[in-house]
Design an enzyme around this catalytic site. Structure first.
Site, PDB file in Angstrom:
ATOM      1  CD  GLN A 154      70.944 -25.381   3.287  1.00  0.00           C
ATOM      2  OE1 GLN A 154      71.950 -24.708   3.539  1.00  0.00           O
ATOM      3  NE2 GLN A 154      70.912 -26.679   3.476  1.00  0.00           N
TER       4      GLN A 154
ATOM      5  CE  LYS B 262      75.035 -24.991   5.662  1.00  0.00           C
ATOM      6  NZ  LYS B 262      74.388 -25.350   4.407  1.00  0.00           N
TER       7      LYS B 262
ATOM      8  CG  ASP C  50      77.596 -24.952  -0.916  1.00  0.00           C
ATOM      9  OD1 ASP C  50      77.878 -25.553   0.130  1.00  0.00           O
ATOM     10  OD2 ASP C  50      76.514 -24.379  -1.127  1.00  0.00           O
TER      11      ASP C  50
HETATM   12  N1  GUN Z   1      71.810 -28.880   1.468  1.00  0.00           N
HETATM   13  C1  GUN Z   1      72.302 -29.959   2.139  1.00  0.00           C
HETATM   14  N2  GUN Z   1      73.647 -29.882   2.216  1.00  0.00           N
HETATM   15  C2  GUN Z   1      74.010 -28.734   1.586  1.00  0.00           C
HETATM   16  C3  GUN Z   1      75.256 -28.102   1.361  1.00  0.00           C
HETATM   17  O1  GUN Z   1      76.334 -28.589   1.720  1.00  0.00           O
HETATM   18  N3  GUN Z   1      75.197 -26.915   0.691  1.00  0.00           N
HETATM   19  C4  GUN Z   1      74.045 -26.376   0.252  1.00  0.00           C
HETATM   20  N4  GUN Z   1      74.094 -25.212  -0.406  1.00  0.00           N
HETATM   21  N5  GUN Z   1      72.860 -26.942   0.456  1.00  0.00           N
HETATM   22  C5  GUN Z   1      72.851 -28.109   1.127  1.00  0.00           C
END
Ligand code: GUN
Length: 285
Positions: free
Chosen positions: A97, A53, A120
């Site tokens: 996350q 990211k 998200d």
């Molecule tokens: N963990 C696995 N996929 C995601 C996601 O799309 N967003 C977040 N915040 N955590 C994750």
């Protein structure tokens, strides 16, 4: 033989669009775009995702702010950080996350993120907006799937769409987005009795059940669009999807590979959401 949907190419195109718009906003409005990424503990998969990211932010011209917290961080400390980020004008999007360590209540943390910065789209306000079709942000994976379907040129209107999986993050919002595009949508899950029969009726099949090679060619309608959201390991420990690619590609019209299908789209859509957040916060959208 199916045409392969190239998630890397489509995601590169999305990131290119985001990068162009980011550069324009900087030149014309002096606007900078920033994403805060919070990681708690030492989950190795989460570390890889967070690094990806950050790299994507750099590639599209965003600032990224990483907050790496210890495994024993308290819920209160994490909520304090979220509140600080909610007020930080440099931060347009906040991503915590997941998964979080077991002693932290994920729902409480998601609920604390300002819906305007919830890139998200996990906050109940944003989830509710998806239900009524008035959303600012779409959850990244379903949004990425929609973009992949669009790349095939197949019109969703009137099609039989089957989603396997009913998670809050993928299955449920996926079904809503297909419905908004006028698909006739069926959601299947582990308790569905006549799964093969339902799948065989699908013009568009989205599989997000989390079981390696679960969907086989004999469950796929000739010419269907097959989208595999899975990230699993086969008997030999090799990365694979929820769809048995080898048998499925003989039946499908279009199919996503794993890796290189849905995976790269998720981060691209996160970048898109962060840009949208920045524009909205600046009163530009
Ligand atoms: N963990 C696995 N996929 C995601 C996601 O799309 N967003 C977040 N915040 N955590 C994750």
């Amino acid at each position: 033989m199916a045409q392969i949907i190239d998630g890397k190419a489509v995601s590169a195109a999305v990131k290119e669009e985001v990068a162009k718009e980011t550069s324009r906003l900087k030149d014309e409005k002096g606007l900078k775009v920033g994403l805060a990424v919070v990681i708690v503990g030492n989950n190795p998969a989460s570390r890889v995702y967070v690094n990806n990211k950050k790299k994507a932010c750099e590639a599209v011209g965003f600032q990224s702010f990483e907050y790496a917290m210890d495994e024993d961080t308290t819920q209160e400390q994490l909520l304090d950080l979220v509140n600080v980020l909610n007020r930080d004008a440099r931060v347009n999007g906040i991503l915590v996350q997941l998964p979080l360590p077991a002693h932290i209540d994920e729902k409480a943390v998601i609920n604390a993120i300002s819906p305007e910065k919830d890139v998200d789209a996990f906050h109940p306000v944003n989830v509710g907006k998806i239900m009524i079709g008035e959303y600012a942000f779409l959850p990244c994976t379903p949004a990425g799937v929609m973009r992949l379907i669009a790349s095939t040129g197949v019109d969703i209107t009137g099609k039989q769409c089957v989603v396997i999986g009913r998670s809050n993050i993928v299955g449920k919002p996926m079904a809503m987005l297909l419905l908004q595009q006028n698909g006739t949508v069926t959601i299947c899950h582990s308790k569905t009795k006549n799964l093969k029969e339902v799948c065989l009726g699908a013009d568009i099949l989205v599989v997000a059940i989390g079981r390696a090679k679960f969907v086989t060619g004999d469950m796929i309608k000739e010419g269907a669009v097959v989208i595999d959201v899975g990230m699993d390991r086969d008997e030999e420990g090799k990365l694979c999807g929820d769809v048995d690619f080898e048998s499925a590609e003989k039946k499908a019209g279009y199919i996503t590979p794993v890796p290189g299908g849905v995976g790269p789209m998720t981060i691209a859509m996160l970048m898109k959401n962060t840009l949208t957040a920045a524009k909205q916060q600046a009163g530009l959208e």
